[in-house]
Design an enzyme around this catalytic site. Sequence first.
Site, PDB file in Angstrom:
ATOM      1  CE  LYS A  22      24.478  84.417 -14.358  1.00 35.48           C
ATOM      2  NZ  LYS A  22      24.417  85.290 -13.178  1.00 35.48           N
ATOM      3  CG  ASN A  23      20.633  85.009 -12.714  1.00 43.37           C
ATOM      4  OD1 ASN A  23      21.790  84.672 -12.423  1.00 43.37           O
ATOM      5  ND2 ASN A  23      20.364  86.101 -13.403  1.00 43.37           N
ATOM      6  NE  ARG A  93      24.290  91.527  -5.812  1.00 43.25           N
ATOM      7  CZ  ARG A  93      24.233  92.204  -4.678  1.00 43.25           C
ATOM      8  NH1 ARG A  93      25.344  92.611  -4.124  1.00 43.25           N
ATOM      9  NH2 ARG A  93      23.082  92.470  -4.118  1.00 43.25           N
ATOM     10  CB  CYS A 117      29.615  94.182  -9.997  1.00 47.34           C
ATOM     11  SG  CYS A 117      28.091  94.979 -10.377  1.00 47.34           S
ATOM     12  NE  ARG A 122      24.332  94.065  -8.312  1.00 46.18           N
ATOM     13  CZ  ARG A 122      24.649  93.009  -9.059  1.00 46.18           C
ATOM     14  NH1 ARG A 122      25.773  93.016  -9.737  1.00 46.18           N
ATOM     15  NH2 ARG A 122      23.882  91.950  -9.085  1.00 46.18           N
ATOM     16  N   PRO A 123      24.141  97.051  -3.068  1.00 47.44           N
ATOM     17  CG  PRO A 123      22.365  98.482  -2.649  1.00 47.44           C
ATOM     18  CD  PRO A 123      23.338  98.083  -3.719  1.00 47.44           C
ATOM     19  CG  ASP A 125      19.789  98.240   1.827  1.00 49.45           C
ATOM     20  OD1 ASP A 125      20.265  97.864   0.735  1.00 49.45           O
ATOM     21  OD2 ASP A 125      18.738  98.893   1.900  1.00 49.45           O
ATOM     22  CG  ASP A 308      20.009  90.389 -15.859  1.00 50.58           C
ATOM     23  OD1 ASP A 308      19.755  89.392 -15.161  1.00 50.58           O
ATOM     24  OD2 ASP A 308      20.555  91.413 -15.415  1.00 50.58           O
ATOM     25  CB  ILE A 330      17.382  97.658 -12.240  1.00 54.02           C
ATOM     26  CG1 ILE A 330      16.001  97.384 -12.834  1.00 54.02           C
ATOM     27  CG2 ILE A 330      17.727  96.696 -11.103  1.00 54.02           C
ATOM     28  CD1 ILE A 330      14.886  97.136 -11.892  1.00 54.02           C
ATOM     29  NE  ARG A 400      30.771  85.980 -12.836  1.00 50.33           N
ATOM     30  CZ  ARG A 400      30.477  86.947 -11.965  1.00 50.33           C
ATOM     31  NH1 ARG A 400      31.092  88.107 -12.032  1.00 50.33           N
ATOM     32  NH2 ARG A 400      29.564  86.764 -11.032  1.00 50.33           N
TER      33      ARG A 400
HETATM   34  C1  EPZ Z   1      19.831  89.568  -9.531  1.00 54.15           C
HETATM   35  O1  EPZ Z   1      20.837  90.258  -8.813  1.00 54.15           O
HETATM   36  C2  EPZ Z   1      20.531  88.918 -10.713  1.00 54.15           C
HETATM   37  N1  EPZ Z   1      21.596  88.027 -10.230  1.00 54.15           N
HETATM   38  C3  EPZ Z   1      21.128  89.977 -11.634  1.00 54.15           C
HETATM   39  O2  EPZ Z   1      21.603  89.298 -12.784  1.00 54.15           O
HETATM   40  C4  EPZ Z   1      20.030  90.938 -12.074  1.00 54.15           C
HETATM   41  O3  EPZ Z   1      20.607  91.956 -12.862  1.00 54.15           O
HETATM   42  C5  EPZ Z   1      19.363  91.536 -10.834  1.00 54.15           C
HETATM   43  O4  EPZ Z   1      18.825  90.473 -10.019  1.00 54.15           O
HETATM   44  C6  EPZ Z   1      18.215  92.481 -11.173  1.00 54.15           C
HETATM   45  O5  EPZ Z   1      17.213  91.783 -11.866  1.00 54.15           O
HETATM   46  C7  EPZ Z   1      21.261  86.782  -9.829  1.00 54.15           C
HETATM   47  O6  EPZ Z   1      20.109  86.408  -9.841  1.00 54.15           O
HETATM   48  C8  EPZ Z   1      22.395  85.913  -9.375  1.00 54.15           C
HETATM   49  P1  EPZ Z   1      18.380  92.632  -6.780  1.00 54.15           P
HETATM   50  P2  EPZ Z   1      20.464  90.793  -7.327  1.00 54.15           P
HETATM   51  O7  EPZ Z   1      18.670  92.347  -5.349  1.00 54.15           O
HETATM   52  O8  EPZ Z   1      19.656  89.758  -6.600  1.00 54.15           O
HETATM   53  C9  EPZ Z   1      18.804  97.070  -5.175  1.00 54.15           C
HETATM   54  C10 EPZ Z   1      23.161  88.641 -14.387  1.00 54.15           C
HETATM   55  O9  EPZ Z   1      23.486  89.322 -15.363  1.00 54.15           O
HETATM   56  N2  EPZ Z   1      19.087  96.433  -3.873  1.00 54.15           N
HETATM   57  O10 EPZ Z   1      17.088  92.177  -7.371  1.00 54.15           O
HETATM   58  O11 EPZ Z   1      21.709  91.277  -6.704  1.00 54.15           O
HETATM   59  C11 EPZ Z   1      19.895  96.846  -6.202  1.00 54.15           C
HETATM   60  O12 EPZ Z   1      20.922  97.805  -6.084  1.00 54.15           O
HETATM   61  C12 EPZ Z   1      23.022  89.289 -13.036  1.00 54.15           C
HETATM   62  O13 EPZ Z   1      22.846  87.421 -14.431  1.00 54.15           O
HETATM   63  C13 EPZ Z   1      19.133  97.203  -2.715  1.00 54.15           C
HETATM   64  O14 EPZ Z   1      18.957  98.429  -2.758  1.00 54.15           O
HETATM   65  O15 EPZ Z   1      19.535  92.037  -7.678  1.00 54.15           O
HETATM   66  C14 EPZ Z   1      19.143  96.980  -7.495  1.00 54.15           C
HETATM   67  O16 EPZ Z   1      19.010  98.349  -7.828  1.00 54.15           O
HETATM   68  C15 EPZ Z   1      23.647  90.672 -13.017  1.00 54.15           C
HETATM   69  N3  EPZ Z   1      19.397  96.604  -1.519  1.00 54.15           N
HETATM   70  C16 EPZ Z   1      17.758  96.419  -7.159  1.00 54.15           C
HETATM   71  O17 EPZ Z   1      17.645  96.476  -5.738  1.00 54.15           O
HETATM   72  C17 EPZ Z   1      19.581  95.252  -1.419  1.00 54.15           C
HETATM   73  O18 EPZ Z   1      19.772  94.740  -0.295  1.00 54.15           O
HETATM   74  C18 EPZ Z   1      17.554  94.989  -7.613  1.00 54.15           C
HETATM   75  O19 EPZ Z   1      18.575  94.206  -7.053  1.00 54.15           O
HETATM   76  C19 EPZ Z   1      19.530  94.470  -2.609  1.00 54.15           C
HETATM   77  C20 EPZ Z   1      19.275  95.081  -3.814  1.00 54.15           C
END
Ligand code: EPZ
Length: 422
Positions: A22-23, A93, A117, A122-123, A125, A308, A330, A400
């Site tokens: 999926k990801n 998201r 969520c 889920r920022p 920035d 995950d 995370i 999902r």
């Molecule tokens: C991806 O989400 C995955 N989703 C998530 O899987 C997974 O849990 C996550 O990566 C972490 O590995 C998809 O791939 C669709 P990140 P993503 O940006 O891209 C912080 C599932 O179960 N952050 O790598 O949103 C954030 O808060 C889903 O399949 C910022 O601070 O994750 C987190 O602590 C749930 N600012 C860390 O970074 C930002 O702009 C990692 O987030 C973006 C993220």
Amino acid sequence: MEKIIIVGGSVLRGKVRPSGSKNSALPIMAASLLSTEPIILHHVPRLVDIETMAQVMDVLGAKVEWTGDHDLRIDPVGLSSYEAPYDLVRRMRASIYVLGPLVARLKKAKVSLPGGCSFGPRPVDLHLKGIEALGGKVSLEHGYIMVNADELVGAKMNLAGASGPSRGASSNVMMAASLAEGVTVINGAAQEPELVQLQEFINSMGGKVSGAGSDKLTVEGVSQLKGSEFEIMDDYIEAGTYLVAGAMAGEMVAVEGDFSANLKPVLASLEETGARLEVGEGKVTVHGNPRPTAVNITTAPYPGFPTDMQAQMMAYLCRGRGSSVIRDTIYPDRFNHAQELLRLGADIVREDGSAIINGVEELSGAYLMASDLRASAALILAGLVARGETHVRRIYHIDRGYERIEEKLGQLGAEIRRVEEE
Ligand code: EPZ
């Protein structure tokens, strides 16, 4: 509304194959918008999130259609709208992955801010920091991310945030940079296998991306990206979920596919609990170990233990011998599953960013409420070993990210069925 009922106690045996990732499929679908020619994707999982991404792309003007059970044809030539609407983005998201391609192709984007969520903020920035570094003018208006760019120019940047690298931000900026003028270097990039696939996909369209799998991505912008035919990799989180099912309730379960290299920390944790694994060519076989040795798990960005997979491991450790500690660095609040597992008789104590699981002899079935995707999977797993019936409600969460989970576990011998909620 549907729910899943599991009667605990069946012994799982046989083999199961995960669907496509999926990801990996979600960012690759979005990246298809970078092309001006049709894209064919194979081994795409039939999931609610994939359908949502297809709807977002449809609204933008790209045509997305299933040409086979797991084959998608995407025609991005009609890309005309630059607005990803709130009612679709709030559902998923990952819709934010269209931001980079829209800015690259149309030099404009209006994407609804994704909500948080059920496991915390889920920022975005870091996504915006990267798009700005490429020359995008970003503003936030009425809950929307607005971007305008005269042109995108390659830049050097660091996208690591306070809690480590961001998979989403690294993906979005890799996509936008692939059509920018000049070279972009992204330090502090996420290293997940999904980034490697995205790099391979963009390069299959004629892009020039390198470094994925390390913390430094280099993208040489090109003027146009062409059509491509591409195969999505196996979903290693789905595979890991079935390996945990086999350890909890199996006699011997073989999970087929090419994923073991992406799951090293999970395989190591399973072995530390005393589960016996055989890592072979194209499959991993797990021998059941219903009362695992207690272990401590701390999630970390790839190649660390994936966030995950922590919910699934918690379900397993509920019947551990001793006390285990799971810490999620995370998403410190990603413990909705703990509250529900208590209803089965588990003994779990929440602390800041972590959970202490004091193993108990056995669990007993109960009515449970699914919440986020992996928490829901954890509840299904716990139901496999809980005495009597476990009813998991609101299973749209699980649909999902897991294709026909009740059929796959049923094939292994689980007594599990999906019914309409009375
Ligand atoms: C991806 O989400 C995955 N989703 C998530 O899987 C997974 O849990 C996550 O990566 C972490 O590995 C998809 O791939 C669709 P990140 P993503 O940006 O891209 C912080 C599932 O179960 N952050 O790598 O949103 C954030 O808060 C889903 O399949 C910022 O601070 O994750 C987190 O602590 C749930 N600012 C860390 O970074 C930002 O702009 C990692 O987030 C973006 C993220």
